[in-house]
Design a protein around this motif. Sequence first.
Motif, mmCIF file in Angstrom:
data_model
loop_
_atom_site.group_PDB
_atom_site.id
_atom_site.type_symbol
_atom_site.label_atom_id
_atom_site.label_comp_id
_atom_site.label_asym_id
_atom_site.label_seq_id
_atom_site.Cartn_x
_atom_site.Cartn_y
_atom_site.Cartn_z
ATOM 1 N N GLU A 56 0.819 -1.218 0.000
ATOM 2 C CA GLU A 56 0.000 0.000 0.000
ATOM 3 C C GLU A 56 0.853 1.268 0.000
ATOM 4 N N ARG A 57 1.947 1.254 0.784
ATOM 5 C CA ARG A 57 2.756 2.470 0.934
ATOM 6 C C ARG A 57 4.220 2.314 0.551
ATOM 7 N N LEU A 58 4.641 1.092 0.244
ATOM 8 C CA LEU A 58 6.068 0.823 0.093
ATOM 9 C C LEU A 58 6.383 0.094 -1.205
ATOM 10 N N THR A 59 7.593 0.296 -1.673
ATOM 11 C CA THR A 59 8.132 -0.490 -2.775
ATOM 12 C C THR A 59 9.199 -1.396 -2.184
ATOM 13 N N LEU A 60 9.098 -2.678 -2.486
ATOM 14 C CA LEU A 60 10.064 -3.666 -2.023
ATOM 15 C C LEU A 60 10.786 -4.182 -3.252
ATOM 16 N N ARG A 61 12.087 -3.924 -3.301
ATOM 17 C CA ARG A 61 12.862 -4.393 -4.453
ATOM 18 C C ARG A 61 14.246 -4.814 -3.990
ATOM 19 N N PRO A 62 14.855 -5.746 -4.721
ATOM 20 C CA PRO A 62 16.211 -6.134 -4.366
ATOM 21 C C PRO A 62 17.146 -4.923 -4.383
ATOM 22 N N LEU A 63 18.052 -4.918 -3.437
ATOM 23 C CA LEU A 63 19.043 -3.850 -3.373
ATOM 24 C C LEU A 63 20.079 -4.033 -4.467
ATOM 25 N N GLY A 64 20.602 -2.932 -4.957
ATOM 26 C CA GLY A 64 21.653 -2.962 -5.966
ATOM 27 C C GLY A 64 22.871 -2.196 -5.487
ATOM 28 N N PRO A 65 23.960 -2.261 -6.236
ATOM 29 C CA PRO A 65 25.191 -1.569 -5.834
ATOM 30 C C PRO A 65 24.992 -0.078 -5.556
ATOM 31 N N ALA A 66 24.110 0.569 -6.278
ATOM 32 C CA ALA A 66 23.883 2.005 -6.077
ATOM 33 C C ALA A 66 23.226 2.319 -4.728
ATOM 34 N N ASP A 67 22.682 1.287 -4.057
ATOM 35 C CA ASP A 67 22.019 1.476 -2.765
ATOM 36 C C ASP A 67 22.977 1.355 -1.581
ATOM 37 N N ALA A 68 24.250 1.056 -1.828
ATOM 38 C CA ALA A 68 25.175 0.711 -0.739
ATOM 39 C C ALA A 68 25.309 1.813 0.311
ATOM 40 N N GLU A 69 25.455 3.045 -0.085
ATOM 41 C CA GLU A 69 25.645 4.104 0.913
ATOM 42 C C GLU A 69 24.401 4.316 1.751
ATOM 43 N N ALA A 70 23.235 4.350 1.126
ATOM 44 C CA ALA A 70 21.989 4.516 1.882
ATOM 45 C C ALA A 70 21.741 3.304 2.785
ATOM 46 N N TYR A 71 22.072 2.120 2.279
ATOM 47 C CA TYR A 71 21.896 0.913 3.085
ATOM 48 C C TYR A 71 22.827 0.936 4.294
ATOM 49 N N ALA A 72 24.075 1.332 4.095
ATOM 50 C CA ALA A 72 25.024 1.416 5.207
ATOM 51 C C ALA A 72 24.540 2.412 6.261
ATOM 52 N N ALA A 73 23.984 3.540 5.830
ATOM 53 C CA ALA A 73 23.487 4.540 6.781
ATOM 54 C C ALA A 73 22.370 3.972 7.646
ATOM 55 N N MET A 74 21.522 3.133 7.068
ATOM 56 C CA MET A 74 20.454 2.503 7.841
ATOM 57 C C MET A 74 21.014 1.379 8.710
ATOM 58 N N ARG A 75 21.757 0.449 8.099
ATOM 59 C CA ARG A 75 22.223 -0.770 8.782
ATOM 60 C C ARG A 75 23.160 -0.475 9.948
ATOM 61 N N PHE A 76 23.986 0.562 9.810
ATOM 62 C CA PHE A 76 24.964 0.867 10.842
ATOM 63 C C PHE A 76 24.534 2.004 11.766
ATOM 64 N N HIS A 77 23.302 2.466 11.623
ATOM 65 C CA HIS A 77 22.786 3.444 12.577
ATOM 66 C C HIS A 77 22.807 2.778 13.955
ATOM 67 N N PRO A 78 23.318 3.442 14.977
ATOM 68 C CA PRO A 78 23.447 2.791 16.287
ATOM 69 C C PRO A 78 22.149 2.189 16.834
ATOM 70 N N GLN A 79 21.025 2.851 16.590
ATOM 71 C CA GLN A 79 19.754 2.331 17.097
ATOM 72 C C GLN A 79 19.294 1.088 16.338
ATOM 73 N N VAL A 80 19.778 0.891 15.126
ATOM 74 C CA VAL A 80 19.460 -0.296 14.336
ATOM 75 C C VAL A 80 20.471 -1.397 14.630
#
Length: 173
Positions: free
Chosen positions: A7-31
């Motif tokens: 309804e509100r989200l797009t779910l798609r496989p991550l690609g190489p261009a997503d690495a920096e945004a993914y790192a910012a989420m994955r390594f956020h201290p609260q995550v």
Amino acid sequence: MTLLQTERLTLRPLGPADAEAYAAMRFHPQVAQWLPPASGDPVESARATIKRFATAWHERQRAPWGIFRDGGLIGHGGLNFVPEFGQTEVLWALHPDAWGKGYATEVARAALAFGFETLALDLIFAITLPDNHASQAVMKRIGLTYRRRVEYKSFKDVVWFDIDRPTWQAQTG
């Protein structure tokens, strides 16, 4: 590799261009406090994870998706085969800015439907640390039931919830 639209989200496989945004989420201290520890450069680690997810998509037709809202990456979630247990896990991790909005539940429900309807899995489980009450609330909301405590990777004690296909079908009608 499968792309889904909720309804509100797009779910798609991550690609190489997503690495920096993914790192910012994955390594956020609260995550990061809720995930197995990762070492090294966050962006390089993100690239390796994205590559591992791509391999899983190719080999097993399932892996976590990137979760996108309004074009931006807010987390990852979906299904992941866990060799240590010989079963498929439903999982999610969201940037703290996306917490409390129901996105984890939305992703998890889509992942369960994909797993049971498309992949014809017999059972799907979820694990988390005993004090991660927010994730346990999502597990209960999507119909999973607490079963036991297990050891997983560096965590000596995690709680295991699961649901089988007949139970899921009865719950979803």
